[in-house]
Write a protein that holds these residues in place. Structure first.
Motif: not given
Length: 373
Positions: A88-90, A96-98, A239-241
């Motif tokens: 899993y990656g970001l 630092g925001g996704i 929604n969550d990110l």
């Protein structure tokens, strides 16, 4: 292909034939349900469901510097990932925001990457602008992506593609359905055992029909996929990110391997590293944290419900919520001030002007059943 400004997946005709209710999602016309969310959710928990996730973006990164280049965009260990292993990656911005969350596999020849449908155009542009001179980035718009999820998924898929039973959670490889090449990973976004299968769009409908011909398999739509992922405590991008949320605020510190966080030549060096690492070690306080919430009353709590403390002060907001089909209780995820993130904390969600009592709880709400061997 586009219809009414919406793109169509290679399975669009099959969805219509099966009586799916179609809705716009990430720029595509997508099936939200067939027999109904509850039935599809429970079928996934007990047998095997087929989801069309062809709206997701698929691409390959190749060249001798591909792993190091990709690693420069994320707080994730890419170079140390073994062959046929998935992670899993970001993608992060300079604060630092996704920008997006994604999955990638080291195939041994290149990196196979799956990104969110709503983000794929921007993700591709971001990668081309930042690492496009270091590796070859090849989009795969000619490929479909199917997810077969549920406890009986392995029995079904090994009949069509022998050998897939050798995979364990977060591994992948090349397989075949007759003469049709498949790239299969043992993964998914439902909390159940299952597989995601990438194949050429021209073979997608025939393969989907072959899967649906198996007695254990029924089609499922976005509704059940959403309720299953929320029960598993998994984030939905948008929604969550989002671009204002850091990995630490999102409580996904586990996604940042130690080699990228502390000491050594590969620690830091990703966008927003100073900010994220300062949050991680406590030098910079976080203003909010993602938590799980379960309601004490049978009143569905949905986003973007306000969360209040005992004194009626706003302390956070719900980002995902619904009535859990498995628990028969309302569950939600949201962001709260850190002092309200402790398990057992009592909060109130404001639903149509009325307070619904909720308790901060551990996630997942329903235990995951990934096959780890």
């Amino acid at each position: 292909m586009a219809s009414d400004d919406l793109f169509l997946t290679p399975l669009n005709a099959l969805h219509l034939e099966l009586g799916a209710r179609m809705v716009p999602f990430a720029g595509y016309s997508m099936p939200v349900q067939y027999a109904g969310l509850m039935a599809e959710h429970q079928h996934t928990r007990t047998a095997a469901s087929l989801f069309d996730v062809s709206h997701m973006g698929q691409l390959r990164l190749s060249g001798p510097d591909a792993a190091a280049a990709f690693e420069s965009l994320m707080p994730v260990d890419v170079q140390g990932l073994g062959v046929n292993k998935q992670r899993y990656g970001l993608l992060l911005n300079e604060a630092g925001g996704i920008l997006d969350d994604l999955m990638f596999v080291n195939t041994g020849e290149d990196l196979f990457v799956i990104v969110n449908g709503a983000c794929k155009v921007n993700d591709l542009a971001h990668m081309q602008a930042t690492i496009g001179t270091r590796c070859t980035i090849t989009p795969m718009p000619d490929h479909a992506l199917l997810a077969l999820q549920g406890p009986q998924a392995v029995e079904v898929l090994k009949r069509l593609a022998p050998g897939v039973e050798s995979l364990v959670f977060m591994t992948g490889g090349n397989f075949a359905w007759g003469e049709v090449p498949l790239f299969v990973t043992r993964s998914g976004y439902t909390g159940e055992d299952g597989f995601e299968i990438s194949l050429h769009k021209d073979q997608a409908e025939a393969f989907a029909r072959a899967l649906l011909a198996e007695p254990e398999v029924k089609p499922a739509g976005l509704g059940a996929r959403n309720s299953l992922r929320l029960e598993a405590g998994l984030c939905l991008y948008g929604n969550d990110l989002d671009q204002t949320t850091t990995p630490v605020e999102a409580a996904i510190n586990w996604a940042m391997q130690k080699v990228r966080r502390t000491g050594g030549e590969r620690a830091g060096g990703f966008p927003g590293a100073d900010f994220v690492l300062a949050q991680l070690d406590g030098r910079l306080p976080t203003e909010r944290l993602r938590v799980g919430l379960i309601a004490k009353e049978r009143v569905p709590v949905r986003e973007p419900a306000e969360l209040q403390n005992m004194d009626g002060q706003k302390v956070g907001q719900v980002t995902s919520g619904l009535l859990s089909p498995t628990l028969n209780q309302p569950i939600a995820m949201g962001y709260v001030r850190p002092e309200y993130s402790i398990e057992g904390t009592e909060l109130f969600a404001i639903v149509r002007g009325k307070p619904v009592p909720m308790t901060v709880t551990k996630m997942p709400f329903v235990p995951t059943r990934y096959y780890r061997g």
